[in-house]
Motif scaffolding. Structure first.
Motif, PDB file in Angstrom:
ATOM      1  N   LEU A  16       0.824  -1.201   0.000  1.00 20.24           N
ATOM      2  CA  LEU A  16       0.000   0.000   0.000  1.00 20.24           C
ATOM      3  C   LEU A  16       0.860   1.253   0.000  1.00 20.24           C
ATOM      4  N   LEU A  17       1.946   1.236   0.769  1.00 18.15           N
ATOM      5  CA  LEU A  17       2.838   2.387   0.794  1.00 18.15           C
ATOM      6  C   LEU A  17       3.483   2.614  -0.560  1.00 18.15           C
ATOM      7  N   LEU A  18       3.882   1.518  -1.222  1.00 22.17           N
ATOM      8  CA  LEU A  18       4.463   1.636  -2.555  1.00 22.17           C
ATOM      9  C   LEU A  18       3.486   2.291  -3.502  1.00 22.17           C
ATOM     10  N   ALA A  19       2.232   1.854  -3.448  1.00 24.20           N
ATOM     11  CA  ALA A  19       1.242   2.426  -4.349  1.00 24.20           C
ATOM     12  C   ALA A  19       0.995   3.891  -4.031  1.00 24.20           C
ATOM     13  N   ASP A 339      14.305   7.374  -5.387  1.00 19.33           N
ATOM     14  CA  ASP A 339      13.933   8.724  -4.978  1.00 19.33           C
ATOM     15  C   ASP A 339      15.083   9.386  -4.230  1.00 19.33           C
ATOM     16  N   TRP A 340      15.151  10.696  -4.367  1.00 24.38           N
ATOM     17  CA  TRP A 340      16.138  11.486  -3.635  1.00 24.38           C
ATOM     18  C   TRP A 340      15.367  12.398  -2.687  1.00 24.38           C
ATOM     19  N   ILE A 341      15.506  12.134  -1.381  1.00 22.66           N
ATOM     20  CA  ILE A 341      14.744  12.854  -0.372  1.00 22.66           C
ATOM     21  C   ILE A 341      15.722  13.447   0.633  1.00 22.66           C
ATOM     22  N   ASP A 342      15.711  14.765   0.731  1.00 18.10           N
ATOM     23  CA  ASP A 342      16.629  15.486   1.627  1.00 18.10           C
ATOM     24  C   ASP A 342      18.088  15.147   1.341  1.00 18.10           C
ATOM     25  N   GLY A 343      18.399  14.939   0.055  1.00 18.25           N
ATOM     26  CA  GLY A 343      19.781  14.723  -0.351  1.00 18.25           C
ATOM     27  C   GLY A 343      20.258  13.287  -0.286  1.00 18.25           C
ATOM     28  N   ALA A 349      10.657   5.507  -2.015  1.00 23.83           N
ATOM     29  CA  ALA A 349      10.436   6.346  -0.833  1.00 23.83           C
ATOM     30  C   ALA A 349      10.745   5.613   0.469  1.00 23.83           C
ATOM     31  N   GLY A 350      11.595   4.592   0.396  1.00 21.63           N
ATOM     32  CA  GLY A 350      11.971   3.838   1.575  1.00 21.63           C
ATOM     33  C   GLY A 350      11.188   2.559   1.758  1.00 21.63           C
ATOM     34  N   ALA A 351      10.221   2.266   0.890  1.00 19.67           N
ATOM     35  CA  ALA A 351       9.421   1.045   1.013  1.00 19.67           C
ATOM     36  C   ALA A 351      10.153  -0.186   0.513  1.00 19.67           C
ATOM     37  N   GLY A 352      11.212  -0.008  -0.300  1.00 19.45           N
ATOM     38  CA  GLY A 352      12.025  -1.143  -0.710  1.00 19.45           C
ATOM     39  C   GLY A 352      11.580  -1.787  -2.000  1.00 19.45           C
ATOM     40  N   PRO A 353      12.048  -3.006  -2.259  1.00 12.96           N
ATOM     41  CA  PRO A 353      11.819  -3.656  -3.555  1.00 12.96           C
ATOM     42  C   PRO A 353      10.335  -3.949  -3.777  1.00 12.96           C
ATOM     43  N   SER A 354       9.920  -3.856  -5.035  1.00 14.47           N
ATOM     44  CA  SER A 354       8.511  -4.074  -5.366  1.00 14.47           C
ATOM     45  C   SER A 354       8.309  -5.454  -5.957  1.00 14.47           C
ATOM     46  N   ASP A 355       7.129  -6.043  -5.675  1.00 18.62           N
ATOM     47  CA  ASP A 355       6.755  -7.300  -6.315  1.00 18.62           C
ATOM     48  C   ASP A 355       5.338  -7.245  -6.881  1.00 18.62           C
ATOM     49  N   ALA A 356       4.765  -6.061  -6.973  1.00 19.52           N
ATOM     50  CA  ALA A 356       3.440  -5.867  -7.565  1.00 19.52           C
ATOM     51  C   ALA A 356       3.562  -4.903  -8.740  1.00 19.52           C
ATOM     52  N   ASP A 357       2.471  -4.706  -9.481  1.00 19.57           N
ATOM     53  CA  ASP A 357       2.489  -3.797 -10.626  1.00 19.57           C
ATOM     54  C   ASP A 357       2.870  -2.395 -10.186  1.00 19.57           C
ATOM     55  N   ARG A 358       3.715  -1.747 -11.005  1.00 21.40           N
ATOM     56  CA  ARG A 358       4.219  -0.409 -10.691  1.00 21.40           C
ATOM     57  C   ARG A 358       4.193   0.455 -11.946  1.00 21.40           C
ATOM     58  N   PRO A 359       4.111   1.787 -11.792  1.00 22.62           N
ATOM     59  CA  PRO A 359       4.266   2.651 -12.975  1.00 22.62           C
ATOM     60  C   PRO A 359       5.627   2.444 -13.612  1.00 22.62           C
ATOM     61  N   ALA A 360       5.646   2.315 -14.934  1.00 17.04           N
ATOM     62  CA  ALA A 360       6.871   1.986 -15.662  1.00 17.04           C
ATOM     63  C   ALA A 360       7.718   3.224 -15.910  1.00 17.04           C
ATOM     64  N   TYR A 517       9.544  14.480 -14.537  1.00 15.24           N
ATOM     65  CA  TYR A 517       9.042  13.651 -13.442  1.00 15.24           C
ATOM     66  C   TYR A 517       8.655  14.496 -12.239  1.00 15.24           C
ATOM     67  N   ARG A 518       7.767  13.963 -11.409  1.00 17.87           N
ATOM     68  CA  ARG A 518       7.382  14.627 -10.168  1.00 17.87           C
ATOM     69  C   ARG A 518       8.127  13.964  -9.013  1.00 17.87           C
ATOM     70  N   PRO A 519       8.983  14.683  -8.320  1.00 19.52           N
ATOM     71  CA  PRO A 519       9.776  14.055  -7.255  1.00 19.52           C
ATOM     72  C   PRO A 519       8.925  13.711  -6.040  1.00 19.52           C
ATOM     73  N   VAL A 520       9.302  12.634  -5.368  1.00 19.71           N
ATOM     74  CA  VAL A 520       8.713  12.259  -4.088  1.00 19.71           C
ATOM     75  C   VAL A 520       9.439  13.031  -2.995  1.00 19.71           C
ATOM     76  N   ARG A 521       8.684  13.637  -2.098  1.00 19.64           N
ATOM     77  CA  ARG A 521       9.287  14.522  -1.094  1.00 19.64           C
ATOM     78  C   ARG A 521       9.431  13.884   0.282  1.00 19.64           C
ATOM     79  N   HIS A 522       8.695  12.810   0.566  1.00 22.93           N
ATOM     80  CA  HIS A 522       8.683  12.254   1.920  1.00 22.93           C
ATOM     81  C   HIS A 522       8.834  10.736   1.859  1.00 22.93           C
ATOM     82  N   THR A 523       9.533  10.186   2.838  1.00 18.70           N
ATOM     83  CA  THR A 523       9.679   8.739   2.934  1.00 18.70           C
ATOM     84  C   THR A 523       8.447   8.134   3.608  1.00 18.70           C
ATOM     85  N   VAL A 524       8.285   6.831   3.405  1.00 17.90           N
ATOM     86  CA  VAL A 524       7.236   6.122   4.123  1.00 17.90           C
ATOM     87  C   VAL A 524       7.587   6.101   5.609  1.00 17.90           C
ATOM     88  N   ALA A 525       6.582   5.902   6.423  1.00 12.77           N
ATOM     89  CA  ALA A 525       6.771   5.999   7.867  1.00 12.77           C
ATOM     90  C   ALA A 525       7.546   4.801   8.409  1.00 12.77           C
TER      91      ALA A 525
END
Length: 731
Positions: A16-19, A339-343, A349-360, A517-525
């Motif tokens: 869910l976080l990845l999505a 993603d590059w967040i705060d340098g 965004a910190g969620a790690g490797p994906s195993d479900a469908d993702r935007p290409a 591209y639109r950058p991701v600004r925050h990591t997952v919790a």
């Protein structure tokens, strides 16, 4: 790399976080799923990906069989893709009998790195066995050249880095090369592994041989698989850590440090250096409890929208070996958003490797000219003369696209000055060009490195976000800018893209423009830590709580002065020995976090294998996850070890989570996967109890009941006690 190492000892939510963390695909909904190498290979380890002169993407991997049952290793297999998602096998870089003169007949080729250097394609590759000695692992970094990524590849007569005798015997592991062209145009090569550490050396101007004195940048017995790039004035060194190839217990992961100088010192987000005994390393990529474990040995690439992606290998924990158990580890190629967040870089965004469908990735644009034919109907010819043939646009003057683009965008081209004094792109009325020793964008300009030859192909990329324009010149478009200039536009505008050459002809290819591209600004919790559950905790203020139970009781462990004092045992849990004591208690049901604060004086630099103390999640002697601060040869690490039964025997591996202090805080965050019922334990560590580094997830089957507890073992010389201040369980 694939050599076994010497040394050491939360799925539905993350989906869910990845999505939720994913920005919209700029191509309007194209999707993909890992592993991206499935169409041509079951295993494709140590991948590196480049964009070729023809606009296609090329991937290179370690010498292994590609398919189960094949039984024949490919000598640096090559794959080709138009979209970074669907790949086809494109042959091997080297024929079965092709090797440099210094390579022994049985040598394999591992961990290639491919770059454009001095106008040609150059491959740096591990040669596992040379004629220097009878040692079968006297490794070297070989070098080969080709006119295109597809080949033909020709070895140079001498290695870029020759075999290096080790002070401890044998030869230092001169493997896992990664080349980078620095801001001043000089070429650098990073290489090395657990025996000898990672070093960097300057290369000759043609990129074919090492010159000068190597500089160590990441300590031995912790890091290998280096990959370097430059971003926003920082040099970033990615490196993999732990064992690459422990089958179902592989905990390989990627960490990073950065420096203002390509020679370091590289430090992590907390300021910890990578080249010291208690080495740092900011996590970039680590397993998260889904099917993928052992996610490491990375490369980085950029799609046409400017989004960075990380290519790496992983192991499907349900299918860890290519053929028979304990043979070749099956490590397909995976691809995920970086993603590059705060340098700092982090995957999804910190969620790690994906195993479900993702935007290409974005691999086409509204403007996407490869000039494969003479047709220029999508362009308006201004002053000058232009001709497209054989995949190259040649001419002088101005050629303008008929398409107009607004909003944030990215445009790029490969170009080569064959007679022009300046050449480049015009974007929204701003000329961005190279020539005369400068990169200019409107009124802004910066000098090019001395000696840079613009007759060699370079990539010119322009990004416009809001009113800020950034132009970058690089040889390989792989995080290797040699010049960059910034310009503030007076207002947002819409316009066409033009190619321009003045004073003579220039060649252009792969001209594209697409939405930025639109950058991701925050990591997952991070895992949430709630109130303490007193009934499952112990502050060690009045002897051991009655809820504790021993496996092989150690009478030397005592509660004194508000702490559990436990001399480190000359015993272990890994393998078949199972002699170490384990202090255990029942865990609550559901989601919880268990924490301890442990003090263990291990010193630094000296060899004290493998004294350790910390937390354990324990089912039995052959199924446990152990989070400890530990001495591994000359290093001090936080190892998250894991053992499970597989094919009739216990298999042990581990991952590295943060940097230990003499006093280290440790956490295991538990949850139950709502889909398959597995127990997932994610590890975290801290040097001050406030700032936490979170790392890998290990899992236990749904039909097990893990208990939680403490351990102190690994070696009794020199004698040293571990002191535990408490064990607290938080809801």
């Amino acid at each position: 790399m694939r050599h076994l190492r010497r040394g050491g000892a939360l799925t539905a939510v993350l989906v869910l976080l990845l999505a939720g963390a994913a920005p919209a695909s700029a191509t309007g909904g194209d999707r993909y799923r890992n592993p991206v190498s499935a169409g041509f290979a079951d295993t494709f380890a140590d991948p590196v990906v480049v964009r070729g002169d023809d606009g296609a993407w090329y991937a290179f991997g370690t010498s292994d069989p590609l398919r189960e049952g094949e039984g024949r290793s490919h000598r640096v297999p090559i794959a080709r893709s138009a979209d970074l998602v669907d790949w086809t096998y494109a042959g091997d870089a080297f024929a079965p009998d092709q090797r440099p003169a210094y390579a022994a007949p049985g040598a394999a080729f591992w961990a290639p790195d491919v770059r454009r250097v001095a106008g040609r394609w150059v491959m740096y590759v591990t040669v596992t066995d040379t004629t220097v000695s009878d040692d079968t692992f006297d490794t070297a970094v070989g070098v080969a050249t080709a006119p295109s990524p597809a080949g033909p590849w020709t070895f140079a007569d001498t290695p870029a880095v020759a075999p290096r005798p080790g002070a401890g015997g044998g030869y230092l592991w001169t493997i896992d090369p990664s080349q980078l062209t620095g801001a001043d145009g000089r070429h650098w090569l990073y290489y090395g592994s657990y025996y000898g550490g990672v070093s960097v050396t300057e290369l000759s101007p043609d990129g074919l041989r090492a010159v000068g004195t190597p500089t160590p940048v990441a300590i031995d017995n912790k890091f290998e698989g280096g990959y370097a790039l430059r971003r926003d004035g920082w040099y970033y060194l990615f490196a993999s850590t732990a064992n690459c190839c422990a089958g179902p217990a592989t905990g390989y992961s990627v960490q990073v440090g950065r420096s203002r100088d390509p020679r370091g010192p590289f430090v992590d987000r907390d300021g910890q250096r990578l080249d010291v005994s208690r080495a740092g390393g900011t996590p970039v990529l680590t397993q998260n409890g889904n099917r993928w474990i052992g996610t490491g040995h990375n490369a980085v690439l950029t799609d046409l929208s400017g989004q960075d992606w990380i290519a790496y290998h992983g192991i499907d924990r349900a299918d860890p070996y290519l053929d028979e158990p304990f043979g070749v580890n099956e490590r397909p190629m995976l691809l995920d958003r970086l993603d590059w967040i705060d340098g700092w870089p982090t995957v999804n965004a910190g969620a790690g490797p994906s195993d479900a469908d993702r935007p290409a990735p974005v691999t086409t644009g509204r403007i996407d000219a490869r000039f494969a034919t003479a047709d220029l109907r999508g362009w308006r010819v201004g002053p000058g003369r232009w001709q497209a043939a054989a995949g190259v646009l040649t001419g002088s003057g101005t050629l303008t696209s008929r398409a107009r683009l607004g909003g944030d965008l990215r445009a790029e081209t490969d170009l080569r000055l064959t007679g022009a004094t300046t050449a480049g792109l015009r974007l929204r009325g701003v000329d961005v060009r190279v020539g005369g020793g400068r990169l200019t964008a409107g009124a802004a300009a910066t000098s090019l490195p001395a000696g840079l030859d613009l007759r060699d192909r370079h990539n010119l990329a322009i990004e416009v976000r809001d009113r800020r324009l950034v132009a970058t010149l690089s040889p390989s478009r792989l995080g290797d800018p040699v010049a960059q200039v910034f310009l503030w536009l007076p207002r947002p505008t819409t316009g066409a893209v033009s190619v321009r050459a003045e004073g003579g002809p220039a060649e252009f290819d792969n001209v594209s423009a697409t939405r930025l591209y639109r950058p991701v600004r925050h990591t997952v919790a991070d895992p949430r830590v709630g109130p303490v559950l007193r009934g499952f905790s112990d502050e060690f203020t009045g002897g051991l709580d009655p809820a504790w139970r021993w496996v092989r009781q150690d009478p030397a462990a005592t509660v004194v002065g508000g702490a559990l004092r436990w001399p480190v045992q000359n015993a272990d849990l890994s393998g078949t020995g199972n002699t170490a004591s384990v202090l255990l208690r029942d865990a609550p049901a559901g989601t919880y976090v268990v924490e301890t604060k442990v003090t263990l004086e291990l010193g630094e630099d000296s060899v004290r294998n493998y004294q350790q103390a910390g937390l354990v999640a324990y089912v039995d002697d052959d199924r446990f996850a152990r989070l400890t601060q530990v001495a591994i040869w000359n290093t001090r690490q936080v190892e998250y070890g894991y053992e499970l039964p597989f094919a009739g025997q216990p298999v042990y591996g581990g991952s590295i989570v943060g940097t230990p202090g003499t006093t280290t805080w440790l956490r295991l965050a538990h949850r139950v996967d709502p889909v398959n019922g597995e127990h997932e334990f994610r590890a975290g560590s801290s040097r001050d109890g406030k700032r936490w580094t979170w790392g890998a997830v290990w899992t236990f089957p749904a039909d097990t009941t893990p208990r939680i507890g403490l351990v102190a073992h690994g070696g009794a010389t020199p004698a040293v006690p571990a002191e535990f201040d408490y064990l607290r369980v938080h809801r």
